[in-house]
Design a protein around this motif. Structure first.
Motif, PDB file in Angstrom:
ATOM      1  N   GLY A 175       0.789  -1.226   0.000  1.00  0.00           N
ATOM      2  CA  GLY A 175       0.000   0.000   0.000  1.00  0.00           C
ATOM      3  C   GLY A 175       0.822   1.276   0.000  1.00  0.00           C
ATOM      4  N   LYS A 176       1.914   1.266   0.733  1.00  0.00           N
ATOM      5  CA  LYS A 176       2.784   2.437   0.837  1.00  0.00           C
ATOM      6  C   LYS A 176       3.361   2.847  -0.516  1.00  0.00           C
ATOM      7  CE  LYS A 176       7.131   3.807   3.092  1.00  0.00           C
ATOM      8  NZ  LYS A 176       8.213   3.372   4.015  1.00  0.00           N
ATOM      9  N   TYR A 177       3.539   1.866  -1.415  1.00  0.00           N
ATOM     10  CA  TYR A 177       4.177   2.129  -2.701  1.00  0.00           C
ATOM     11  C   TYR A 177       3.198   2.080  -3.878  1.00  0.00           C
ATOM     12  CZ  TYR A 177       7.972   0.705   0.382  1.00  0.00           C
ATOM     13  OH  TYR A 177       8.829   0.584   1.446  1.00  0.00           O
ATOM     14  N   MET A 178       1.938   1.815  -3.588  1.00  0.00           N
ATOM     15  CA  MET A 178       0.967   1.592  -4.650  1.00  0.00           C
ATOM     16  C   MET A 178       0.822   2.798  -5.573  1.00  0.00           C
ATOM     17  SD  MET A 178      -0.907  -0.943  -5.728  1.00  0.00           S
ATOM     18  CE  MET A 178      -1.351  -2.002  -4.345  1.00  0.00           C
ATOM     19  N   LYS A 179       0.722   3.988  -5.008  1.00  0.00           N
ATOM     20  CA  LYS A 179       0.530   5.191  -5.825  1.00  0.00           C
ATOM     21  C   LYS A 179       1.685   5.374  -6.800  1.00  0.00           C
ATOM     22  CE  LYS A 179      -0.642  10.108  -5.351  1.00  0.00           C
ATOM     23  NZ  LYS A 179       0.461  10.742  -6.096  1.00  0.00           N
ATOM     24  N   THR A 180       2.903   5.184  -6.314  1.00  0.00           N
ATOM     25  CA  THR A 180       4.087   5.339  -7.169  1.00  0.00           C
ATOM     26  C   THR A 180       4.077   4.332  -8.311  1.00  0.00           C
ATOM     27  OG1 THR A 180       5.404   6.141  -5.308  1.00  0.00           O
ATOM     28  CG2 THR A 180       6.609   5.275  -7.207  1.00  0.00           C
ATOM     29  N   LEU A 181       3.772   3.087  -8.001  1.00  0.00           N
ATOM     30  CA  LEU A 181       3.766   2.027  -9.015  1.00  0.00           C
ATOM     31  C   LEU A 181       2.653   2.236 -10.032  1.00  0.00           C
ATOM     32  CD1 LEU A 181       4.422  -0.989  -6.632  1.00  0.00           C
ATOM     33  CD2 LEU A 181       6.019  -0.108  -8.343  1.00  0.00           C
ATOM     34  N   LYS A 182       1.472   2.585  -9.558  1.00  0.00           N
ATOM     35  CA  LYS A 182       0.335   2.759 -10.458  1.00  0.00           C
ATOM     36  C   LYS A 182       0.525   3.966 -11.366  1.00  0.00           C
ATOM     37  CE  LYS A 182      -3.084   0.586 -10.071  1.00  0.00           C
ATOM     38  NZ  LYS A 182      -3.513  -0.686 -10.704  1.00  0.00           N
ATOM     39  N   GLU A 183       1.092   5.039 -10.835  1.00  0.00           N
ATOM     40  CA  GLU A 183       1.347   6.222 -11.654  1.00  0.00           C
ATOM     41  C   GLU A 183       2.373   5.944 -12.745  1.00  0.00           C
ATOM     42  OE1 GLU A 183       2.363   9.356  -8.952  1.00  0.00           O
ATOM     43  OE2 GLU A 183       0.257   9.858  -8.532  1.00  0.00           O
ATOM     44  N   ALA A 184       3.192   4.926 -12.536  1.00  0.00           N
ATOM     45  CA  ALA A 184       4.172   4.524 -13.553  1.00  0.00           C
ATOM     46  C   ALA A 184       3.553   3.576 -14.574  1.00  0.00           C
ATOM     47  CB  ALA A 184       5.380   3.869 -12.887  1.00  0.00           C
ATOM     48  N   GLY A 185       2.255   3.292 -14.437  1.00  0.00           N
ATOM     49  CA  GLY A 185       1.566   2.420 -15.378  1.00  0.00           C
ATOM     50  C   GLY A 185       1.783   0.939 -15.127  1.00  0.00           C
ATOM     51  N   ILE A 186       2.178   0.583 -13.901  1.00  0.00           N
ATOM     52  CA  ILE A 186       2.493  -0.804 -13.563  1.00  0.00           C
ATOM     53  C   ILE A 186       1.287  -1.500 -12.947  1.00  0.00           C
ATOM     54  CG2 ILE A 186       3.948  -2.281 -12.109  1.00  0.00           C
ATOM     55  CD1 ILE A 186       6.118  -0.106 -12.311  1.00  0.00           C
ATOM     56  N   LYS A 187       0.995  -2.717 -13.400  1.00  0.00           N
ATOM     57  CA  LYS A 187      -0.032  -3.545 -12.769  1.00  0.00           C
ATOM     58  C   LYS A 187       0.587  -4.181 -11.520  1.00  0.00           C
ATOM     59  CE  LYS A 187      -2.976  -2.820 -16.114  1.00  0.00           C
ATOM     60  NZ  LYS A 187      -3.210  -3.843 -17.154  1.00  0.00           N
ATOM     61  N   VAL A 188      -0.134  -4.112 -10.403  1.00  0.00           N
ATOM     62  CA  VAL A 188       0.401  -4.605  -9.136  1.00  0.00           C
ATOM     63  C   VAL A 188      -0.426  -5.791  -8.651  1.00  0.00           C
ATOM     64  CG1 VAL A 188       1.015  -4.036  -6.761  1.00  0.00           C
ATOM     65  CG2 VAL A 188       1.194  -2.285  -8.552  1.00  0.00           C
ATOM     66  N   ILE A 189       0.247  -6.934  -8.444  1.00  0.00           N
ATOM     67  CA  ILE A 189      -0.426  -8.168  -8.041  1.00  0.00           C
ATOM     68  C   ILE A 189       0.296  -8.741  -6.825  1.00  0.00           C
ATOM     69  CG2 ILE A 189      -1.220 -10.436  -8.786  1.00  0.00           C
ATOM     70  CD1 ILE A 189      -1.095  -9.456 -11.657  1.00  0.00           C
ATOM     71  N   PRO A 190      -0.184  -8.466  -5.612  1.00  0.00           N
ATOM     72  CA  PRO A 190       0.477  -8.972  -4.410  1.00  0.00           C
ATOM     73  C   PRO A 190       0.207 -10.452  -4.172  1.00  0.00           C
ATOM     74  CG  PRO A 190      -0.798  -6.962  -3.970  1.00  0.00           C
ATOM     75  CD  PRO A 190      -1.236  -7.491  -5.299  1.00  0.00           C
ATOM     76  N   VAL A 191       1.175 -11.126  -3.568  1.00  0.00           N
ATOM     77  CA  VAL A 191       1.004 -12.484  -3.078  1.00  0.00           C
ATOM     78  C   VAL A 191       0.494 -12.388  -1.646  1.00  0.00           C
ATOM     79  CG1 VAL A 191       2.150 -14.656  -2.504  1.00  0.00           C
ATOM     80  CG2 VAL A 191       2.851 -13.371  -4.539  1.00  0.00           C
TER      81      VAL A 191
END
Length: 314
Positions: free
Chosen positions: A99-115
């Motif tokens: 969650g702490k890094y989600m905004k940064t990753l999403k703004e870079a256009g990255i799909k985020v899939i946690p285990v």
């Protein structure tokens, strides 16, 4: 299935497990070229290594791939900067809530899939903006949770609205079909890909998995709260003995001492007695080394055949 394929940009709804020291550019590219999502495991490496591996994958495939981020790594901020700068299509995460890094990753256009290993974490990462989750059962190799795949997957499916991929104990089409019956829309596979022709692990490591029987893995470190599933060997038995003789910080310190460099010893030097041979319980079903693309085709052809014969099952 289509939900996951659209998110990943792949032909098949399958992600290669992020296996530390094992999952690098050659295996990731082979899985991606085979129609799945290959993953580079960044745990234990620095930013320069990761940047080079990402660029190497792009020389080996024009298909989507991903990077796994272990959130407890001390250099996690640097690794996140690399995946964003390199525009990695997908990131899977482990060891915590991204969650702490989600905004940064999403703004870079990255799909985020946690285990995730629990319903509670699945709910938290969905709220944080995850695109999907991987529900990983205790049958998996390496660092594990406590709940089995068959119990965890449907509970996570019921708790979130984003697609769920099942992981842990899946190595053939029967496992893929079972995952769908539990409500998953895709799968993550680790142990079988360790014996892929393109995987860099030592031949001794591959042979240990191929020769393994159903009872040949164990979970070490449960008493310390950091369980790891491995193939039984001298190191594993020594760690289990430490856990019987001590607990808490004392046990962890002793385990850390005997385990220094153990994974690298198994992966690169082929030491399958004093090395850490991480493997899932599914090792007892893995019987041959073959190209990653062939593995993927076999798994989904078998799953399709099971589905086609569903009238005889019900």
């Amino acid at each position: 299935m289509n939900d996951v394929c659209q998110i990943l940009g792949t032909e098949y709804p399958i992600i290669q497990g992020a296996m530390a020291r094992i999952a690098e550019s050659s295996l990731a590219a082979a899985v991606s070229n085979g129609g799945g999502l290959g993953i580079i495991a960044s745990g234990g490496y620095d930013a320069d290594w990761l940047r080079n591996e990402i660029r190497t994958v792009r020389k080996l495939t024009d298909k989507p791939f991903g990077v796994n981020l272990m959130l407890l790594m001390p250099n996690i901020e640097e690794l996140i900067q690399v995946v964003c700068a390199e525009k990695v299509p997908v990131v899977t995460t482990g060891a915590g809530n991204p969650g702490k890094y989600m905004k940064t990753l999403k703004e870079a256009g990255i799909k985020v899939i946690p285990v995730v290993a629990s319903v509670a974490l699945a709910i938290r990462v969905e709220r944080a903006g995850a695109d999907a989750v991987i529900a990983e059962g205790t049958e998996a190799g390496g660092h594990i949770g406590e709940i089995a795949t068959m119990a965890l997957t449907p509970q996570v499916v019921d708790a979130v609205s984003i697609p769920v991929l099942a992981a842990g104990g899946i190595a053939d089409g029967r496992g893929v079909a079972a995952a769908y019956m539990l409500g998953a829309r895709g799968v993550q596979v680790g142990t079988r890909f360790v014996v892929a022709s393109e995987c860099i692990v030592s031949q001794n490591y591959k042979d240990a998995i191929i020769k393994a029987r159903d009872t040949d893995t164990c979970a070490t470190g449960r008493s310390t709260g950091h369980p790891v599933r491995v193939i039984k060997n001298k190191l594993a038995r020594e760690i289990l003995a430490i856990e019987k003789a001590s607990t808490g910080e004392e046990a962890q310190a002793a385990i850390d001492q005997v385990g220094i460099g153990a994974l690298s010893a198994a992966v690169f030097a082929g030491d399958i007695e004093r090395g850490s041979v991480m493997s899932g319980q599914i090792a007892g079903m893995v019987r041959k080394e073959q190209p990653a693309a062939e593995m993927i085709r076999e798994m989904f052809a078998e799953a399709a055949a099971i589905y086609a014969d569903r009238a005889s099952l019900f």
